[in-house]
Write a protein that holds these residues in place. Structure first.
Motif, mmCIF file in Angstrom:
data_model
loop_
_atom_site.group_PDB
_atom_site.id
_atom_site.type_symbol
_atom_site.label_atom_id
_atom_site.label_comp_id
_atom_site.label_asym_id
_atom_site.label_seq_id
_atom_site.Cartn_x
_atom_site.Cartn_y
_atom_site.Cartn_z
ATOM 1 N N UNK A 172 0.786 -1.240 0.000
ATOM 2 C CA UNK A 172 0.000 0.000 0.000
ATOM 3 C C UNK A 172 0.816 1.287 0.000
ATOM 4 N N UNK A 173 1.917 1.309 0.746
ATOM 5 C CA UNK A 173 2.699 2.549 0.817
ATOM 6 C C UNK A 173 3.439 2.869 -0.476
ATOM 7 N N UNK A 174 3.436 1.945 -1.418
ATOM 8 C CA UNK A 174 4.071 2.188 -2.717
ATOM 9 C C UNK A 174 3.043 2.454 -3.816
ATOM 10 N N UNK A 175 1.777 2.524 -3.419
ATOM 11 C CA UNK A 175 0.696 2.719 -4.384
ATOM 12 C C UNK A 175 -0.067 4.014 -4.103
ATOM 13 N N UNK A 176 -0.635 4.592 -5.159
ATOM 14 C CA UNK A 176 -1.512 5.742 -4.989
ATOM 15 C C UNK A 176 -2.848 5.273 -4.403
ATOM 16 N N UNK A 177 -3.667 6.225 -3.984
ATOM 17 C CA UNK A 177 -4.922 5.898 -3.313
ATOM 18 C C UNK A 177 -5.891 5.128 -4.203
ATOM 19 N N UNK A 178 -5.734 5.231 -5.527
ATOM 20 C CA UNK A 178 -6.651 4.527 -6.420
ATOM 21 C C UNK A 178 -6.397 3.023 -6.452
ATOM 22 N N UNK A 179 -5.267 2.585 -5.881
ATOM 23 C CA UNK A 179 -4.957 1.163 -5.847
ATOM 24 C C UNK A 179 -4.519 0.589 -7.170
ATOM 25 N N UNK A 180 -4.297 1.443 -8.166
ATOM 26 C CA UNK A 180 -3.908 0.994 -9.509
ATOM 27 C C UNK A 180 -2.523 1.488 -9.893
ATOM 28 N N UNK A 181 -2.236 2.741 -9.548
ATOM 29 C CA UNK A 181 -0.988 3.364 -9.999
ATOM 30 C C UNK A 181 0.057 3.420 -8.882
ATOM 31 N N UNK A 182 1.299 3.142 -9.210
ATOM 32 C CA UNK A 182 2.377 3.280 -8.218
ATOM 33 C C UNK A 182 2.625 4.746 -7.893
ATOM 34 N N UNK A 183 2.982 5.019 -6.652
ATOM 35 C CA UNK A 183 3.333 6.392 -6.291
ATOM 36 C C UNK A 183 4.841 6.590 -6.443
ATOM 37 N N UNK A 184 5.330 7.736 -5.997
ATOM 38 C CA UNK A 184 6.755 8.045 -6.157
ATOM 39 C C UNK A 184 7.641 7.041 -5.428
ATOM 40 N N UNK A 185 7.180 6.545 -4.270
ATOM 41 C CA UNK A 185 7.972 5.566 -3.517
ATOM 42 C C UNK A 185 8.096 4.246 -4.278
ATOM 43 N N UNK A 186 7.106 3.928 -5.087
ATOM 44 C CA UNK A 186 7.118 2.659 -5.806
ATOM 45 C C UNK A 186 7.947 2.661 -7.073
ATOM 46 N N UNK A 187 8.253 3.847 -7.604
ATOM 47 C CA UNK A 187 8.923 3.925 -8.903
ATOM 48 C C UNK A 187 10.303 3.252 -8.951
ATOM 49 N N UNK A 188 11.152 3.426 -7.933
ATOM 50 C CA UNK A 188 12.463 2.757 -7.986
ATOM 51 C C UNK A 188 12.358 1.237 -8.049
ATOM 52 N N UNK A 189 11.314 0.683 -7.452
ATOM 53 C CA UNK A 189 11.132 -0.769 -7.478
ATOM 54 C C UNK A 189 10.797 -1.252 -8.889
ATOM 55 N N UNK A 190 10.134 -0.408 -9.671
ATOM 56 C CA UNK A 190 9.836 -0.756 -11.062
ATOM 57 C C UNK A 190 11.126 -0.805 -11.879
ATOM 58 N N UNK A 191 12.015 0.151 -11.623
ATOM 59 C CA UNK A 191 13.322 0.144 -12.297
ATOM 60 C C UNK A 191 14.089 -1.129 -11.942
ATOM 61 N N UNK A 192 14.095 -1.461 -10.666
ATOM 62 C CA UNK A 192 14.814 -2.651 -10.212
ATOM 63 C C UNK A 192 14.244 -3.924 -10.840
ATOM 64 N N UNK A 193 12.943 -3.938 -11.082
ATOM 65 C CA UNK A 193 12.321 -5.113 -11.691
ATOM 66 C C UNK A 193 12.728 -5.260 -13.154
#
Length: 206
Positions: A172-193
């Protein structure tokens, strides 16, 4: 004559030692890749560009992602893009909006295969990002949707990133409130993936 000959030798040496053209890495995506509801520099594509530069790879990163885009929209946009840029690698992150609209899986599959074919026609490499839908879209449909991406990867042999949002979607802390889009905290994890699947392609072209 001696001066002219010397000049030609110098110019010839200079031409041979020039660095190769950077070429382009294109990210063809939707709101998951367009830095939705945040500054562009916070998005994973920008962070990927920074990492590529830090690692010393010579390639231009073009973010061609548009919020709300579908695979059908992507076909039209990719055609124009490939006419304008020297694409060497194309990351395809599309299909999520198709799924949210209940598009039949066979139609999504057909469009994704067409996108891959278009990229391969210009001798560029494809990285396909796997997408999954929230469970509330029904077990049968979400499972059929989930299987589209690995099936296409097996069929075409493209580089495949299983579930692009794996380290983000259920945190949850890596997602926006809509539950669909990653927030700023989640973006580095997408790069790592993405990085372990992309780096071999960057090394190969160097």
């Amino acid at each position: 004559m001696r001066i002219l000959l010397s000049l030609l030798i110098i110019l010839g040496h200079f031409t041979l030692t020039l660095p190769a053209s950077a070429g382009s890495l294109v990210v063809l995506g939707d709101s998951l890749s367009s830095a939705h509801n945040m500054k562009p520099e916070q998005g994973w594509v920008h962070l990927l560009d920074q990492r590529i530069q830090r690692e010393g790879y010579l390639i231009d990163v073009i973010n061609a992602s548009v919020s709300g885009d579908t695979t059908q929209n992507g076909i039209a946009r990719l055609k124009m893009l490939l006419q304008k840029v020297d694409a060497e690698i194309v990351i395809i992150e599309l299909g999520g909006n198709d799924g949210l609209r209940g598009t039949p899986p066979f139609a999504i599959r057909k469009n994704l295969v067409r996108l891959i074919d278009m990229v391969e026609e210009v001798d560029a490499e494809v990285v396909l990002l796997g997408i999954q839908l929230p469970a509330n879209y029904g077990v049968a449909y979400t499972q059929a949707f989930k299987e589209i991406y690995p099936d296409i990867a097996d069929e075409t042999g493209v580089f495949f990133v299983p579930f692009f949002m794996e380290q983000v979607a259920l945190v949850p802390e890596r997602m926006q409130k809509d539950g669909i889009h990653p927030n700023a905290k989640g973006q580095p994890y997408l790069v790592d993936k993405v990085w372990p699947y992309l780096e071999p392609l960057l090394e190969e072209r160097d």
